[in-house]
Design an enzyme around this catalytic site. Sequence first.
Site, short mmCIF file in Angstrom:
data_model
loop_
_atom_site.label_atom_id
_atom_site.label_comp_id
_atom_site.label_asym_id
_atom_site.label_seq_id
_atom_site.Cartn_x
_atom_site.Cartn_y
_atom_site.Cartn_z
N THR A 40 1.08 -1.14 -0.07
CA THR A 40 -0.35 0.35 -0.07
C THR A 40 0.54 1.07 0.13
OG1 THR A 40 -0.27 -0.27 2.77
CG2 THR A 40 -2.41 -1.45 1.16
N HIS A 45 6.63 0.58 7.84
CA HIS A 45 7.15 1.26 9.06
C HIS A 45 6.99 0.03 9.55
CE1 HIS A 45 2.96 0.42 9.73
NE2 HIS A 45 1.96 1.42 8.51
N HIS A 48 5.32 -2.66 10.96
CA HIS A 48 5.53 -3.66 10.03
C HIS A 48 6.43 -4.78 10.62
CE1 HIS A 48 3.92 -1.09 6.33
NE2 HIS A 48 2.78 -2.26 6.61
N LYS A 82 -9.88 -1.23 9.41
CA LYS A 82 -10.43 0.61 8.20
C LYS A 82 -11.49 0.16 8.04
CE LYS A 82 -6.29 1.22 6.66
NZ LYS A 82 -5.22 2.53 7.08
N ARG A 86 -10.60 1.30 1.39
CA ARG A 86 -9.66 1.69 0.74
C ARG A 86 -9.54 2.38 -0.99
NH1 ARG A 86 -4.86 -0.10 3.28
NH2 ARG A 86 -5.00 -2.17 4.72
N GLN A 169 -7.00 -14.40 0.78
CA GLN A 169 -5.48 -14.20 1.48
C GLN A 169 -5.72 -16.31 1.62
OE1 GLN A 169 -4.89 -12.23 4.84
NE2 GLN A 169 -3.87 -13.46 6.33
N ASP A 190 -5.33 -8.77 14.28
CA ASP A 190 -5.74 -8.57 13.67
C ASP A 190 -6.26 -9.51 12.46
OD1 ASP A 190 -4.45 -7.60 11.80
OD2 ASP A 190 -5.40 -5.81 11.11
N LYS A 227 -1.69 3.72 19.97
CA LYS A 227 -1.20 2.83 19.73
C LYS A 227 0.42 2.66 19.66
CE LYS A 227 -2.17 0.58 15.17
NZ LYS A 227 -2.76 0.66 13.93
N LYS A 230 2.83 5.72 16.46
CA LYS A 230 2.38 6.04 15.63
C LYS A 230 3.05 7.93 16.87
CE LYS A 230 -0.03 5.19 12.33
NZ LYS A 230 -0.04 5.72 11.05
N THR A 231 3.91 8.82 16.73
CA THR A 231 4.73 9.95 17.32
C THR A 231 3.50 11.04 16.70
OG1 THR A 231 5.88 10.14 15.40
CG2 THR A 231 6.79 8.43 16.80
#
Length: 416
Positions: A40, A45, A48, A82, A86, A169, A190, A227, A230-231
Amino acid sequence: MDIIKELKWRGAINQMSDEEGLRRALSDKSVGLYCGVDPTGDSLHIGHLIPFMMLKRFQMAGHRAHILIGGGTGSIGDPSGKKAERVLQTMEQVHHNERCQTEQMQKLFGKDNITVVNNYDWLSKLDLLGFLRDYGKLFNINTMLNKEVISSRLEVGISFTEFTYQILQSLDFYHLYKHNDVQLQIGGADQWGNITAGIDMIHKLEGNKAQVFALTVPLMLKADGTKFGKTAGGTVWLDAKKTTPYEFYQFWLNQDDRDVIKYLKFFTFLDQTEIAELAEKVKTQPEKREAQRRLAEEVTEFVHGKEAVKQAERISKALFSGDVKQLTAVEIEQGFKKMPTVVVTAAKKNIVDWLVETEIEKSKRQAREDITNGAIYINGERTQDLEFEIDPTASFDGKFVIVRRGKKKYFLAEVK
């Protein structure tokens, strides 16, 4: 090595299907396993890293790791996590992202016991009638609706395209089971519904004696309940062009005392003894932040290499001490990326005029006062001479001038 026991100690297991059967398989032979990621974006990041650290541990234990780049599934969109559909990317963008992510994965995993595959290679060959007859018939709509990945989207709605993601999948797991002798799929918490759907498909096609397993990692939360990953500055990328190695190092260095041991267990390959020693230092000498420093060193080296760690440490030391003149132009770019920045010409100019023109100082009066009082440093050197002439090309390959006002206020002047 009992890898399941090790993973449990590290807090890296959320759910596992048939633990006893998986233990037997792991002890009897080298097991094939895989973890997938959809392209995507053109970089992975740190989120992952959560499932892929698990894959890396299996690889290091001698098992046959497979990385699946979802060129096929990535073209339609995974509904997991989500709240809305998307936005589909062009196939040109998807293929570009595939190449970028593949390069990153090859760097992280090396060449031993690792295979990189792309599900576009087999999913793109499906025809609609064959898909519906051979595979769609195996999935019960009621069962699919009860899966968290689907049920969480029913209130706002989900397209048929994303609804079919679970089947695709599952097809991946089946394909790798048949062609690559893969028995285990791992993923984030998830993904449990999608992974177990794959197990059900394989059992329907190959019989219940087929040995296939699911293993998921926990959702990573910080001590404050937010979470992980994230910053305030946004996503922490593995691509050095998006998040510099210095920024990456600083992210880990700045972790909370309440989280650092958990992250050492999960994101490093340090053994239990060393992590226990660092945990004790967090309790007895928290001000030294040794655990955070070790965490930053280990993860930065894993992602960017040893030289990146040395660079990050040099930049950190220089910013703390003010001795920036020892830094290279490349290190300046990393360390001063988020500092207030101005653009200047290469022309030489009197320091007072230059500081005012760059708006580092508000007025000539204030500039003279700060210079005279010793509050101005140019490229790491205190400058108190009001007649000093700034030569923007004199340092850092003629690309930058570093100004420090007071103890900690830095400015970057970029020479154009």
